[in-house]
Design an enzyme around this catalytic site. Structure first.
Site, short mmCIF file in Angstrom:
data_model
loop_
_atom_site.label_atom_id
_atom_site.label_comp_id
_atom_site.label_asym_id
_atom_site.label_seq_id
_atom_site.Cartn_x
_atom_site.Cartn_y
_atom_site.Cartn_z
N GLY A 23 0.83 -1.21 0.00
CA GLY A 23 0.00 0.00 0.00
C GLY A 23 0.86 1.25 0.00
N GLY A 24 2.00 1.20 -0.68
CA GLY A 24 2.96 2.32 -0.64
C GLY A 24 2.66 3.44 -1.62
N THR A 26 -0.19 5.26 -1.78
CA THR A 26 -1.16 6.26 -1.30
C THR A 26 -0.99 6.52 0.20
OG1 THR A 26 -2.85 4.65 -0.63
CG2 THR A 26 -2.91 5.36 -2.93
N ARG A 76 -3.56 -10.41 -1.09
CA ARG A 76 -4.41 -11.56 -0.74
C ARG A 76 -3.94 -12.84 -1.41
NH1 ARG A 76 -9.99 -8.27 -1.67
NH2 ARG A 76 -8.74 -7.44 -3.37
N TYR A 157 -7.87 -0.10 18.12
CA TYR A 157 -8.96 -1.05 18.39
C TYR A 157 -8.53 -2.50 18.15
CZ TYR A 157 -10.34 -0.33 13.38
OH TYR A 157 -10.38 -0.23 12.00
N PRO A 200 -6.27 9.01 14.50
CA PRO A 200 -6.74 9.61 13.24
C PRO A 200 -5.68 10.43 12.51
CG PRO A 200 -7.66 10.77 15.14
CD PRO A 200 -6.90 9.60 15.69
C1 HXC Z 1 -21.14 -2.96 2.98
C2 HXC Z 1 -19.59 -3.41 1.34
C3 HXC Z 1 -19.16 -2.06 1.36
C4 HXC Z 1 -19.81 -1.16 2.26
C5 HXC Z 1 -17.98 -3.14 -0.12
N1 HXC Z 1 -18.85 -4.02 0.41
N2 HXC Z 1 -18.15 -1.93 0.44
N3 HXC Z 1 -20.55 -3.86 2.15
N4 HXC Z 1 -20.78 -1.66 3.07
N5 HXC Z 1 -19.44 0.11 2.35
C6 HXC Z 1 -18.97 -5.44 0.05
C7 HXC Z 1 -19.29 -5.66 -1.40
O1 HXC Z 1 -20.69 -5.54 -1.67
C8 HXC Z 1 -18.81 -7.09 -1.59
O2 HXC Z 1 -19.70 -8.03 -1.01
C9 HXC Z 1 -17.57 -7.14 -0.71
O3 HXC Z 1 -17.72 -6.08 0.24
C10 HXC Z 1 -16.28 -6.92 -1.49
O4 HXC Z 1 -16.41 -5.70 -2.20
P1 HXC Z 1 -15.52 -5.36 -3.47
O5 HXC Z 1 -15.74 -3.95 -3.81
O6 HXC Z 1 -15.74 -6.40 -4.53
O7 HXC Z 1 -14.07 -5.65 -2.84
P2 HXC Z 1 -12.66 -5.12 -3.21
O8 HXC Z 1 -12.64 -4.52 -4.57
O9 HXC Z 1 -11.74 -6.20 -2.88
O10 HXC Z 1 -12.46 -3.88 -2.17
C11 HXC Z 1 -12.15 -4.06 -0.85
C12 HXC Z 1 -12.79 -2.98 0.02
C13 HXC Z 1 -12.50 -1.56 -0.53
C14 HXC Z 1 -12.22 -3.17 1.43
C15 HXC Z 1 -14.30 -3.18 0.05
O11 HXC Z 1 -13.03 -0.57 0.34
C16 HXC Z 1 -11.02 -1.30 -0.74
O12 HXC Z 1 -10.47 -1.58 -1.79
N6 HXC Z 1 -10.33 -0.74 0.27
C17 HXC Z 1 -8.87 -0.46 0.19
C18 HXC Z 1 -8.46 0.84 0.81
C19 HXC Z 1 -9.02 1.08 2.18
O13 HXC Z 1 -10.00 0.49 2.64
N7 HXC Z 1 -8.38 2.02 2.86
C20 HXC Z 1 -8.81 2.44 4.19
C21 HXC Z 1 -7.98 1.82 5.24
S1 HXC Z 1 -8.31 2.72 6.65
P3 HXC Z 1 -20.77 -8.88 -1.93
O14 HXC Z 1 -21.40 -9.80 -0.96
O15 HXC Z 1 -21.69 -7.85 -2.50
O16 HXC Z 1 -19.95 -9.57 -2.97
C22 HXC Z 1 -8.03 1.80 8.01
C23 HXC Z 1 -8.07 2.65 9.26
C24 HXC Z 1 -8.12 1.88 10.52
O17 HXC Z 1 -7.81 0.65 7.97
C25 HXC Z 1 -8.21 2.72 11.77
C26 HXC Z 1 -8.92 4.02 11.74
C27 HXC Z 1 -8.74 4.83 12.96
P1 NAP Z 2 -5.12 4.09 2.10
O1 NAP Z 2 -4.50 5.28 1.47
O2 NAP Z 2 -6.46 3.65 1.61
O3 NAP Z 2 -4.09 2.91 2.07
C1 NAP Z 2 -4.42 1.57 1.87
C2 NAP Z 2 -3.47 1.03 0.82
O4 NAP Z 2 -3.60 -0.41 0.79
C3 NAP Z 2 -3.74 1.53 -0.58
O5 NAP Z 2 -2.54 1.99 -1.16
C4 NAP Z 2 -4.24 0.31 -1.33
O6 NAP Z 2 -3.82 0.33 -2.69
C5 NAP Z 2 -3.58 -0.81 -0.55
N1 NAP Z 2 -4.33 -2.07 -0.67
C6 NAP Z 2 -5.62 -2.29 -0.36
N2 NAP Z 2 -5.95 -3.55 -0.65
C7 NAP Z 2 -4.83 -4.14 -1.13
C8 NAP Z 2 -4.55 -5.43 -1.61
N3 NAP Z 2 -5.48 -6.38 -1.64
N4 NAP Z 2 -3.29 -5.70 -2.03
C9 NAP Z 2 -2.34 -4.74 -2.00
N5 NAP Z 2 -2.55 -3.50 -1.57
C10 NAP Z 2 -3.79 -3.20 -1.15
O7 NAP Z 2 -5.34 4.36 3.68
P2 NAP Z 2 -4.33 4.84 4.83
O8 NAP Z 2 -5.12 5.69 5.75
O9 NAP Z 2 -3.08 5.36 4.26
O10 NAP Z 2 -4.02 3.46 5.59
C11 NAP Z 2 -2.72 2.93 5.70
C12 NAP Z 2 -2.61 2.05 6.92
O11 NAP Z 2 -2.79 2.84 8.11
C13 NAP Z 2 -3.63 0.94 7.01
O12 NAP Z 2 -3.03 -0.21 7.55
C14 NAP Z 2 -4.64 1.48 7.98
O13 NAP Z 2 -5.35 0.47 8.63
C15 NAP Z 2 -3.71 2.20 8.93
N6 NAP Z 2 -4.37 3.19 9.78
C16 NAP Z 2 -4.79 4.37 9.22
C17 NAP Z 2 -5.34 5.32 10.05
C18 NAP Z 2 -5.78 6.65 9.51
O14 NAP Z 2 -6.32 7.45 10.27
N7 NAP Z 2 -5.56 6.95 8.26
C19 NAP Z 2 -5.52 5.06 11.41
C20 NAP Z 2 -5.07 3.85 11.92
C21 NAP Z 2 -4.51 2.92 11.10
P3 NAP Z 2 -4.71 -0.35 -3.86
O15 NAP Z 2 -6.11 0.09 -3.61
O16 NAP Z 2 -4.11 0.19 -5.14
O17 NAP Z 2 -4.53 -1.80 -3.73
#
Ligand code: HXC
Ligand code: NAP
Length: 294
Positions: A23-24, A26, A76, A157, A200
Site C-alpha cells: 500500500g505504498g 497512497t 491476498r 482497536y 486519526p
Molecule cells: C457494505 C460493502 C461495502 C460497504 C464493499 N462491500 N463496500 N458492504 N458496506 N461500504 C462489500 C461488497 O458488496 C462485496 O460483497 C464485498 O464487500 C467486497 O467488495 P468489493 O468492492 O468487490 O471488494 P474489493 O474490490 O476487494 O475492495 C475491498 C474494500 C475496498 C475493502 C471493500 O473498500 C477497498 O479496496 N479498500 C482499500 C483501501 C481502504 O479500505 N483504505 C482504508 C484503510 S483505513 P458482496 O457480498 O456484495 O460480494 C483503516 C483505518 C483503521 O484501515 C483505523 C482508523 C482509525
Molecule cells: P489508504 O491510502 O487507503 O491505504 C491503503 C493502501 O492499501 C492503498 O494503497 C491500497 O492500494 C492498498 N491495498 C488495499 N488492498 C490491497 C490489496 N489487496 N493488495 C495490496 N494493496 C492493497 O489508507 P491509509 O489511511 O493510508 O491506511 C494505511 C494504513 O494505516 C492501514 O493499515 C490502515 O489500517 C492504517 N491506519 C490508518 C489510520 C488513519 O487514520 N488513516 C488510522 C489507523 C490505522 P490499492 O487500492 O491500489 O490496492
C-alpha cells in the site's frame, strides 16, 4: 525550534536499506515511503493499482529519488506476493524491511455485512500481512540474512475492539498477535517485529470509507482526541523511520500508539469530569472535604 511536523532522523539514517511497503502508493504508506527515501532508503511499493504506484514513483523521481520499484501485487494472493518479493530482489539484491501497511476497511453495522464483505477486509489485512510476512521471512531465514525487520501498521482497536469496523478490528488484532509472536520466534534469526497503532491521520482512502461526507464534522470527532487535533503524516513517518532503522536495534515486539491519547479518552472511569467548571469544582471540593464529617 523542533516541531512535530519536521523530519527527525539524521541524514543517511536509512542508507542502503531496502524497504518493501505494501500500500505504498497512497496515504500513510506513501508519506512514510517518501521520508524513508529522503533518509537514503530504496523502496519497493506495492498495491493493486499499478497506475497509482507508477504515479507516486514518477512524483518521487521528479524530486530526484530514483530508487523506487512499483510492483502491482494483491496481497491476498501468495503467488503475487512471492513474485513481487522476487522482483524486489532482482532489482535491489535484497529486502531489509517489510512494512505491512496495506489495508481495507469501511464502516458498517456487522449484521449488514455479507460473508464476502467480511472476507474482503480480513483477507487484505490479516491474510495479506501473513502472506508478505511469510514470503519475506522464509526468504531471510533460508538465506541466513540477518538484521531484518517487520513493521506492522495496526490501530488501537486491535486491543479495545470497536463497533462498526468488526472485520478490521478482528484482523488488526490478529496482526498484533503475529507481531508479538514472531518478535520472539524469529529473533534468533535476526528479525525484529514491531507495530505502530496510529489514531486519526486523515487520508482519502480512510476518510472516504470511515468518515464519509460530513460525518467527521457532524460528530465533532476531534473531541475524541485529548490533544484536540488529528495526526500529521510527518510525525508518523518519524516514528516509523526510527523503528525500521538500526537506532531501534533493541526494539522488538513493541506496539507504539500515536493517537494524541484518543483510545484512553473513554477508558478512564472519571475522564468525563473534564466538563466540570472551576466553580463547580469549588463546590465539589467542599462536598468531598465534608464527606464523613456528618
Ligand atoms: C457494505 C460493502 C461495502 C460497504 C464493499 N462491500 N463496500 N458492504 N458496506 N461500504 C462489500 C461488497 O458488496 C462485496 O460483497 C464485498 O464487500 C467486497 O467488495 P468489493 O468492492 O468487490 O471488494 P474489493 O474490490 O476487494 O475492495 C475491498 C474494500 C475496498 C475493502 C471493500 O473498500 C477497498 O479496496 N479498500 C482499500 C483501501 C481502504 O479500505 N483504505 C482504508 C484503510 S483505513 P458482496 O457480498 O456484495 O460480494 C483503516 C483505518 C483503521 O484501515 C483505523 C482508523 C482509525
Ligand atoms: P489508504 O491510502 O487507503 O491505504 C491503503 C493502501 O492499501 C492503498 O494503497 C491500497 O492500494 C492498498 N491495498 C488495499 N488492498 C490491497 C490489496 N489487496 N493488495 C495490496 N494493496 C492493497 O489508507 P491509509 O489511511 O493510508 O491506511 C494505511 C494504513 O494505516 C492501514 O493499515 C490502515 O489500517 C492504517 N491506519 C490508518 C489510520 C488513519 O487514520 N488513516 C488510522 C489507523 C490505522 P490499492 O487500492 O491500489 O490496492
Amino acid at each position: 525550534m523542533a516541531t512535530h511536523t519536521q523530519p527527525m532522523l539524521r541524514d543517511g539514517a536509512l542508507n542502503e536499506k531496502v524497504v518493501f511497503i505494501t500500500g505504498g502508493g497512497t496515504g500513510l504508506g506513501k508519506a512514510m515511503g517518501h521520508y524513508f527515501l529522503s533518509l537514503g532508503a530504496k523502496l519497493v511499493i506495492t498495491g493493486r493499482r499499478l497506475e497509482v504506484l507508477e504515479k507516486t514513483a514518477e512524483e518521487w523521481k521528479s524530486e530526484g529519488f530514483e530508487d523506487v520499484l512499483p510492483v502491482a501485487c494483491d496481497v491476498r494472493h501468495y503467488d503475487q506476493v512471492a513474485a513481487s518479493v522476487a522482483a524486489a530482489i532482482t532489482k535491489f539484491g535484497k529486502v531489509d524491511v517489510l512494512l505491512n501497511n496495506a489495508a481495507g476497511n469501511f464502516i458498517s453495522p456487522t449484521e449488514r455485512l455479507s460473508p464476502n464483505a467480511f472476507d474482503a477486509v480480513i483477507d487484505i489485512v490479516l491474510k495479506g500481512t501473513k502472506n508478505c510476512t511469510l514470503a519475506l521471512g522464509k526468504h531471510w531465514i533460508a538465506n541466513k540474512e540477518t538484521n531484518k525487520n517487520i513493521l506492522n501498521i495496526v490501530t488501537t482497536y486491535a486491543w479495545t475492539g470497536s463497533s462498526f469496523v468488526v472485520p478490521s478490528a478482528m484482523a488488526k488484532a490478529g496482526v498484533l498477535a503475529m507481531t508479538r509472536s514472531l518478535a520472539v520466534e524469529w529473533a534468533k534469526y535476526g528479525i525484529r517485529s514491531n507495530a505502530i497503532a496510529p489514531g486519526p491521520f486523515p487520508t482519502k482512502g480512510a476518510w472516504d470509507r470511515l468518515m464519509p461526507g460530513d460525518l467527521a464534522e457532524q460528530l465533532d470527532s476531534i473531541k475524541q482526541v485529548p490533544l484536540r487535533r488529528v495526526g500529521e503524516k510527518q510525525e508518523l513517518a518519524n516514528l516509523a523511520a526510527y523503528l525500521i532503522s538500526d537506532y531501534a536495534a533493541y526494539m522488538n515486539g513493541e506496539v507504539i500508539t500515536i493517537d494524541g491519547g484518543e483510545w484512553l479518552q473513554d477508558a478512564g472511569q472519571f475522564n468525563f469530569l473534564d466538563v466540570v467548571t472551576p466553580e463547580q469544582w469549588d463546590m465539589l471540593e467542599m462536598m468531598t472535604r465534608n464527606a464523613g464529617k456528618k
